[in-house]
Design a protein around this motif. Structure first.
Motif, short mmCIF file in Angstrom:
data_model
loop_
_atom_site.label_atom_id
_atom_site.label_comp_id
_atom_site.label_asym_id
_atom_site.label_seq_id
_atom_site.Cartn_x
_atom_site.Cartn_y
_atom_site.Cartn_z
N ILE A 49 0.92 -1.18 -0.16
CA ILE A 49 -0.03 -0.14 0.08
C ILE A 49 1.01 1.28 -0.07
O ILE A 49 0.56 2.23 -0.85
N TYR A 50 1.89 1.35 0.93
CA TYR A 50 2.64 2.44 0.87
C TYR A 50 3.59 2.95 -0.41
O TYR A 50 3.49 3.85 -0.77
N LYS A 51 4.10 1.63 -0.71
CA LYS A 51 5.11 2.13 -1.96
C LYS A 51 4.06 2.37 -3.10
O LYS A 51 4.50 2.90 -4.27
N GLY A 52 2.94 1.95 -3.31
CA GLY A 52 2.14 2.01 -4.32
C GLY A 52 1.73 3.54 -4.40
O GLY A 52 1.83 4.25 -5.20
N GLU A 58 -0.41 5.50 -6.93
CA GLU A 58 -1.64 4.51 -6.87
C GLU A 58 -2.41 4.72 -5.56
O GLU A 58 -1.64 4.07 -4.45
N PRO A 59 -3.51 5.14 -5.37
CA PRO A 59 -4.41 5.09 -3.93
C PRO A 59 -4.61 3.57 -3.38
O PRO A 59 -4.75 2.82 -4.33
N GLY A 60 -4.40 3.50 -2.38
CA GLY A 60 -4.72 2.34 -1.69
C GLY A 60 -5.26 2.28 -0.20
O GLY A 60 -5.13 3.16 0.51
N VAL A 61 -6.15 1.21 -0.03
CA VAL A 61 -6.84 1.24 1.24
C VAL A 61 -6.33 -0.10 2.19
O VAL A 61 -5.89 -1.11 1.50
N PHE A 62 -6.14 0.34 3.25
CA PHE A 62 -5.30 -0.90 4.26
C PHE A 62 -6.35 -0.92 5.49
O PHE A 62 -6.77 -0.12 6.26
N VAL A 63 -7.20 -2.11 5.28
CA VAL A 63 -8.23 -2.51 6.46
C VAL A 63 -7.57 -3.18 7.42
O VAL A 63 -6.96 -4.43 7.42
N ILE A 94 -7.00 4.34 6.00
CA ILE A 94 -6.61 3.13 6.90
C ILE A 94 -8.01 2.93 7.46
O ILE A 94 -8.38 3.92 8.05
N VAL A 95 -8.49 1.81 7.52
CA VAL A 95 -9.81 1.31 8.12
C VAL A 95 -9.58 0.80 9.20
O VAL A 95 -9.05 -0.44 9.28
N ASP A 96 -9.99 1.47 10.34
CA ASP A 96 -9.97 0.89 11.76
C ASP A 96 -10.86 -0.15 12.13
O ASP A 96 -12.05 0.24 12.39
N GLY A 97 -10.56 -1.49 12.13
CA GLY A 97 -11.51 -2.21 12.37
C GLY A 97 -11.55 -3.08 13.54
O GLY A 97 -11.91 -4.05 13.96
N VAL A 98 -10.54 -2.35 14.65
CA VAL A 98 -10.21 -2.88 15.96
C VAL A 98 -11.15 -2.03 16.98
O VAL A 98 -11.65 -2.75 17.94
N SER A 99 -10.98 -1.01 17.05
CA SER A 99 -11.20 -0.23 18.09
C SER A 99 -12.79 -0.42 18.62
O SER A 99 -12.87 -0.82 19.63
N LYS A 130 -14.06 3.34 -3.29
CA LYS A 130 -14.60 4.28 -4.32
C LYS A 130 -14.26 5.74 -3.90
O LYS A 130 -13.87 6.65 -4.74
N ALA A 131 -14.22 6.06 -2.76
CA ALA A 131 -13.95 7.34 -2.22
C ALA A 131 -12.59 7.77 -2.41
O ALA A 131 -12.32 9.17 -2.75
N ILE A 132 -11.65 7.08 -2.41
CA ILE A 132 -10.25 7.45 -2.57
C ILE A 132 -9.84 6.94 -4.28
O ILE A 132 -8.63 7.09 -4.76
N ASN A 133 -10.81 6.42 -4.86
CA ASN A 133 -10.49 5.76 -6.38
C ASN A 133 -9.13 4.81 -6.08
O ASN A 133 -8.37 4.82 -7.04
N ALA A 134 -9.35 4.05 -5.09
CA ALA A 134 -8.37 3.07 -4.73
C ALA A 134 -7.89 1.94 -5.94
O ALA A 134 -8.87 1.47 -6.53
N LYS A 135 -6.74 1.77 -6.05
CA LYS A 135 -6.24 0.64 -7.04
C LYS A 135 -5.85 -0.63 -6.37
O LYS A 135 -5.53 -1.50 -6.74
N ARG A 136 -5.42 -0.12 -5.07
CA ARG A 136 -4.75 -1.25 -4.25
C ARG A 136 -5.61 -1.63 -2.88
O ARG A 136 -6.19 -0.44 -2.27
N LEU A 137 -5.77 -2.70 -2.39
CA LEU A 137 -6.56 -2.97 -1.21
C LEU A 137 -5.96 -4.07 -0.33
O LEU A 137 -5.17 -4.98 -0.93
N VAL A 138 -5.61 -3.96 0.92
CA VAL A 138 -5.08 -5.02 1.79
C VAL A 138 -6.43 -5.14 3.04
O VAL A 138 -6.71 -4.15 3.59
N ILE A 139 -6.57 -6.46 3.18
CA ILE A 139 -7.50 -6.81 4.55
C ILE A 139 -6.64 -7.70 5.15
O ILE A 139 -6.12 -8.92 4.81
N ASP A 140 -6.37 -7.07 6.36
CA ASP A 140 -5.45 -7.82 7.42
C ASP A 140 -6.12 -8.13 8.47
O ASP A 140 -6.11 -6.99 9.49
#
Length: 249
Positions: A49-52, A58-63, A94-99, A130-140
């Motif tokens: 995501i970061y290097k993208g 290239e925009p990316g989303v990290f969940v 970055i999507v916070d799925g923990v808090s 879609k909000a950031i027109n992401a090309k990359r996605l990570v779900i961890d």
């Protein structure tokens, strides 16, 4: 005359890795990165995501479903990766799925609701992409999704639905999962993750000369010619580096 088919590639941002997969991941593909605890799965995804954003714009989303977003940012600073900088530029979300899952209010712009529902989860991720027109996605990670389900037996249905939605999103996705025992052939927690992914990368730790060494194996990569041998890699001060030429230890 048969027209030639050219596979569009997405650079991983991991030195030495792309030359093992013909220049990068096939575009709009779901890749499973699996390994035991401490093998570098989260770092692999974060680097993608970061290097993208940093190198390719290239925009990316990290969940993140395993640690809070602020903890992830702090840890990644050890590699010199300032996620906040690219978040402010709209290149990373970055999507916070923990808090919420542990009963804490989230201070994040993007955060999942406290009650986990797979359909709501997928809709929310879709909106963020879609909000950031992401090309990359990570779900961890996949086990963290299963942990939030009422019944673990739902995981097959959930993963199939997840994969279908990911393909519709038009993003190149990395899913992380646990490998209980890669040496015994168990390369994923539930035994089905590898079947819904079009690519599988195994990160492994092996003892060599009374010391643990890191190795990477590309188990599967559709539309790609790749070796089935193990390659050494390291987690350095600037992230993961793979050594395609072979043994470095």
């Amino acid at each position: 005359m048969v027209e030639s088919y050219v596979v569009r590639r997405v650079k991983s941002g991991i030195p030495g890795f792309d030359e093992l997969i013909e220049g990068g991941f096939p575009e709009n593909t779901t890749i499973l990165v699996t390994g035991s605890t401490g093998t570098g799965k989260t770092t692999f995804g974060a680097q993608f995501i970061y290097k993208g954003a940093e190198e390719y714009g290239e925009p990316g989303v990290f969940v993140t479903l395993e640690e809070r977003a602020k903890d992830l940012r702090r840890e990644m600073l050890s590699f010199g990766w300032d996620f906040r900088k690219y978040e402010e530029q709209g290149l990373i979300a970055i999507v916070d799925g923990v808090s919420s899952s542990v009963g804490l209010p989230s201070e994040e712009k993007f955060a999942l609701e406290d009650r986990f529902n797979i359909d709501n989860f997928l809709r929310y991720i879709y909106r963020v992409v879609k909000a950031i027109n992401a090309k990359r996605l990570v779900i961890d990670s996949v086990p963290s999704i299963a942990f939030r389900l009422k019944e673990e037996t739902q995981i097959r249905e959930v993963l199939l639905k997840l994969n279908t939605i990911l393909l519709e999103m038009g993003v190149t996705t990395i899913l992380t999962t646990e490998a209980p025992d890669p040496s015994a052939g168990r390369i994923s927690r539930y035994g089905i993750e590898e079947y819904i992914a079009r690519g599988v990368v195994i990160l492994d730790l092996q003892e060599r000369n009374i010391e643990l060494k890191r190795y990477l194996l590309i188990r599967k990569m559709r539309e790609t010619k790749h070796s089935m041998r193990k390659y050494p890699f390291e987690i350095t001060n600037s992230g993961i580096v793979v050594y395609p030429s072979g043994e470095i230890y």
